[in-house]
Design an enzyme around this catalytic site. Sequence first.
Site, PDB file in Angstrom:
ATOM      1  N   CYS A 111      38.343  27.912  43.609  1.00 36.86           N
ATOM      2  CA  CYS A 111      39.135  29.021  43.080  1.00 36.86           C
ATOM      3  C   CYS A 111      40.484  29.276  43.524  1.00 36.86           C
ATOM      4  O   CYS A 111      41.393  29.588  42.948  1.00 36.86           O
ATOM      5  CB  CYS A 111      38.356  30.192  42.758  1.00 36.86           C
ATOM      6  SG  CYS A 111      36.793  30.089  42.244  1.00 36.86           S
ATOM      7  N   HIS A 247      42.654  36.058  41.332  1.00 36.74           N
ATOM      8  CA  HIS A 247      41.462  35.212  40.732  1.00 36.74           C
ATOM      9  C   HIS A 247      40.431  36.136  40.152  1.00 36.74           C
ATOM     10  O   HIS A 247      40.177  37.149  40.692  1.00 36.74           O
ATOM     11  CB  HIS A 247      40.774  34.411  41.832  1.00 36.74           C
ATOM     12  CG  HIS A 247      39.693  33.822  41.577  1.00 36.74           C
ATOM     13  ND1 HIS A 247      39.501  33.011  40.256  1.00 36.74           N
ATOM     14  CD2 HIS A 247      38.405  33.834  42.196  1.00 36.74           C
ATOM     15  CE1 HIS A 247      38.268  32.531  40.068  1.00 36.74           C
ATOM     16  NE2 HIS A 247      37.455  33.154  41.297  1.00 36.74           N
ATOM     17  N   ASN A 277      34.778  33.759  35.212  1.00 32.03           N
ATOM     18  CA  ASN A 277      35.431  33.241  36.391  1.00 32.03           C
ATOM     19  C   ASN A 277      35.643  31.703  35.866  1.00 32.03           C
ATOM     20  O   ASN A 277      34.573  30.845  35.854  1.00 32.03           O
ATOM     21  CB  ASN A 277      34.442  33.457  37.361  1.00 32.03           C
ATOM     22  CG  ASN A 277      35.011  32.659  38.653  1.00 32.03           C
ATOM     23  OD1 ASN A 277      35.550  31.682  38.650  1.00 32.03           O
ATOM     24  ND2 ASN A 277      34.463  33.039  39.667  1.00 32.03           N
TER      25      ASN A 277
END
Length: 320
Positions: A111, A247, A277
């Site tokens: 990520c 994020h 996500n």
Amino acid sequence: MGTKIIGTGSALPGLTIHNTKLEEIMDTSDEWIRSRTGIEERHIAVEETTTFLAVTAARKAMENAGVSGEEIDLIIVGTVSGDMCFPSTACQIQEAVSAVHATAFDINAACAGFLFGLSIVDAYFYAGRAKTALIIGAEVLSKMMDWADRSTCVLFGDGAGAAVVRKEEGGILSIVQGSDGGRGMALTCHNRPVNNPFVRADNTLDYTKMDGQAVFRFAVKTVPEAIRQALAKAGCEADEIKYFILHQANIRIIEAVAKKLGQPDEKFPTNLQKCGNISAASVPILLDHVNRAGMLEKGDKIVAAGFGAGLTWGAAVIVW
């Protein structure tokens, strides 16, 4: 000279899956998912591949920047879900966008991939080895999920985000990054095991597994610290920052970071409600959404920050 973002682009699969649809295929509920994560729906690939989404986002970023493929010197793709072990996703993008002069490669920082890519580009520019780069975060995480594991599969989505970066005045004021492999097993997905004429192994593919509480504790502690370090390195105060582009993992993490930095929630734009996500693609997709919504003006200061498997993290202070 600096490292300046001059164009952004993003791409999402056509199929949107709301939490209520997941109620039909597993023991979960819209209320449970929404209250714990903030996620309402996510885009799931059916015909789209990681490469297709990455190329689409790249072309949009190049169009936004007014840059041709021949001008690009460097292509970096952050991904954990490439379509092939080799050639790299970046090399496939190079061919698709006719970036005939570019050096292209993938990185795996999960990520934090886009932030790691941005740091590498900044170093290339500083060394005089490139002057126009394409950074992409692209994921099809749905193929890596155990759809019987309701604690994990509901969190993730598919998509790609891209940015064209050029060696110009302004841009990045500071970057910090780090990793903690000692805690890396909190979020895992094993590759194929050793299997050859001398050893036989089960070739059943593994799926993503996560210790959600461990990742949450890591994020709410590490992300504010990284942002403070980046701000100090840039000689900036948090109050000077227009937006914090984080994020998009969990709304509770974002709210906790805002509180620790003493900044209002309004400075933390989100799209996880509609995207979930998307790992390395999360930050560049949100950046593109903010850019195309007209929320940024020349000279605005923003912070971009990513965190994830590894465990890895990165934060950058950027002048738009």
